[in-house]
Scaffold this active site. Sequence first.
Site, PDB file in Angstrom:
ATOM      1  CD  GLU A 271      -2.983  -1.164   2.253  1.00  0.00           C
ATOM      2  OE1 GLU A 271      -4.089  -1.631   1.986  1.00  0.00           O
ATOM      3  OE2 GLU A 271      -2.703  -0.682   3.367  1.00  0.00           O
ATOM      4  CG  ASP A 344      -7.510  -5.477   5.046  1.00  0.00           C
ATOM      5  OD1 ASP A 344      -7.095  -5.654   6.199  1.00  0.00           O
ATOM      6  OD2 ASP A 344      -7.557  -4.357   4.500  1.00  0.00           O
ATOM      7  CD  GLU A 372      -9.747  -1.277   8.427  1.00  0.00           C
ATOM      8  OE1 GLU A 372      -8.815  -1.855   9.024  1.00  0.00           O
ATOM      9  OE2 GLU A 372      -9.650  -0.848   7.259  1.00  0.00           O
TER      10      GLU A 372
HETATM   11  C1  BDP Z   1      -6.149  -2.159   6.193  1.00  0.00           C
HETATM   12  C2  BDP Z   1      -6.449  -0.784   6.689  1.00  0.00           C
HETATM   13  C3  BDP Z   1      -5.304   0.173   6.526  1.00  0.00           C
HETATM   14  C4  BDP Z   1      -4.042  -0.457   7.094  1.00  0.00           C
HETATM   15  C5  BDP Z   1      -3.788  -1.777   6.419  1.00  0.00           C
HETATM   16  C6  BDP Z   1      -2.632  -2.547   7.024  1.00  0.00           C
HETATM   17  O1  BDP Z   1      -7.583  -0.295   5.999  1.00  0.00           O
HETATM   18  O2  BDP Z   1      -5.649   1.354   7.190  1.00  0.00           O
HETATM   19  O3  BDP Z   1      -2.945   0.385   6.922  1.00  0.00           O
HETATM   20  O4  BDP Z   1      -4.901  -2.612   6.584  1.00  0.00           O
HETATM   21  O5  BDP Z   1      -2.891  -3.481   7.760  1.00  0.00           O
HETATM   22  O6  BDP Z   1      -7.080  -3.010   6.801  1.00  0.00           O
HETATM   23  O7  BDP Z   1      -1.477  -2.238   6.756  1.00  0.00           O
END
Ligand code: BDP
Length: 677
Positions: A271, A344, A372
């Site tokens: 990401e 996720d 979340e």
């Molecule tokens: C996702 C989240 C994000 C996190 C990412 C992570 O939306 O904010 O940075 O995972 O785990 O679930 O790195």
Amino acid sequence: MNPDFSMPFRCSPVFRLSCLRPALAAVCLAVTSALMAVDTITFSKELSPTLRLVYQELSAPGVLPGITAVEIVTEGHKPTGKDGYSISRTGDHLKLQSSTDIGALYGTYHLLRLDAAGTEIPAKIDETPAFPLRLLNHWDNLDGTIERGYAGRSLWLWNELPDSISPRYAEYARRNAMVGINAAVLNNVNASPRILSSEYLHKVKALADVLRPYGIRVFLSVNFASPIALDSLPTADPLDNRVQHWWKNKAREIYDLIPDFGGFLVKANSEGQPGPMDYGRTHADGANMLARALKPYGGEVMWRAFVYSPIDADRAKQAYMEFVPLDGHFEPNVTIQIKNGPIDFQPREPYSPLFGAMSLTPQMAEFQITQEYLGHANHLAFLAPMWKEFFSQVAPTTLTAVAGVANVGDTPNMTGHPLADANWYAFGRLAWDPSLTSEEIAAEWIDSHLINVNNTPADVRRKLIDMFVSSRETVVDYMMPLGLHHIFAFGHHYGPEPWCDVEGARADWLPRYYHQADKKGLGFDRTPAGSDAVSQYPEPLRSLYASLTECPPELLLWFHHVPWNEYISTGRTLWEELCHRYARGAASVAGYQQVWAEAQPYIDADIWADVNRRLITQARDAQWWKDACVLYFSQFSGLPPTPETYPIHHTLEQLMQVELGIDNYTNPPASLLDSKR
Ligand code: BDP
């Protein structure tokens, strides 16, 4: 808890507390006669800061009624495993033994947990934690915000540290130690390089000093490009000497300040975060470089497997594809930290097939305690059943540690939703002993935090426990039943948006990528005829998941694209079952409101009112999810919502207009939803 020993207690002649000021002891002796307290607390050695906590806890008035003497033995005893303890009771006398001081503190908290729940102390207790490392991952940013945090701002007051130490740090530490959590990664995995600056390391040291007596070691998330950002190195290439040297120096600087520093957590090449692949290197090259820098001090690297690149493969397959070929290439002090599911933190996922697929590399699980994807701080979702589901597939013995993304912030109760504390608690309890049942943990928490068992009718208590234990499945029902996943609104992951389309967004960030609804059916085909993600699972799961008829209904649409009129194993067609589960989810929340109303006389008025408000929101949201998904998918199935799903409160057009900005998503304006009923 009183930190200065001024609470009443009675000392016996055998009491040895060299650090206690005599004047205070005299005062205490004079005031105890009228108060219930343990009479005698003896220690086998001089009191360390941790044993002082043991003393403070056990000498507080009113604890351990019926017990007059506690003998703490932390020398010469060999219990099974570090941090373990044994307690034996003879009448009103307790003997608590551990080979470590922290084990004695855990034993003490075990007693206090029993005490708070009104449970009799048994004749014998023997405890050993399942995992040596049980840690929280804070996603706290240095500006005080928390990524995916719903309980206010960060507890860490970076601007005030290191000079000013908030009393809440010790409160936080105590709540962790109460359930055996023994480490904390203080900052967000999307890490600011600044955390490694000398200025911040002094702040981190101050926090580590507060947490240490509670047995909590501090770790930090690090940004892989820190050498560039902090010291203008031209590269962060892990094979470059200057970079290696930089990290070695940094490790020395950290350990000079914090001798028991735990190590680094790293999100790399994920990401948008920098990582070794920016330089044509592998995850192993990057992790090993950090591991070598930490090794002289006993530090560890937790390298996250949460990666997915824009390669043309099902996102659910990507972490496995990237990491399995690297098995055997990591330094021994590298552990791969893997989210419980392959995508996720969805309300339900199968376990990630990466677990068990790297026999030469230590692995640890990452759970998400913060909600979340489970209604933030508005919805009741007791998560022990989710984590138990994971442990039913992944043997705890194959893991070296478990991490939980914290739901902690600076609200007075630290978790936002008053009942969300039960998730922090459950995480710690399962990290200590994954064989505990969800029901046992729910009962423990309810008895010790919510009700007084002595004056609460058994059926009310029973209903509360049932409400907790069923609540995660209820959220799955009204959000994403039957293995649906990631159909949230873009960005905030709160409300439903199966139709969501954002120009320019990656396909695998959009709901349609996951639900694949069309005229024929619904769900992601991950069988050999589709993406073949099933082949990453060992037998017999591979065949089970690949079979349309054998696949458990809970995961059906995760693995299959199922025709709308197909009869599935529940005896209903897919469409009927989908409608049934959405309706069931919404009805269950209405049922929770009734349970809560019945429990009102037995619950603290403020907590009751707070949870009641949140249940109203949850009930509204459950209807909103049901209406949105049933109406949206009905367009594809060509079938009307089943009678069970009525009343339907909204039209699809209305729901598609709901715009949840970052400021109003936890509380969508009433006009958007309520007025349309
Ligand atoms: C996702 C989240 C994000 C996190 C990412 C992570 O939306 O904010 O940075 O995972 O785990 O679930 O790195």
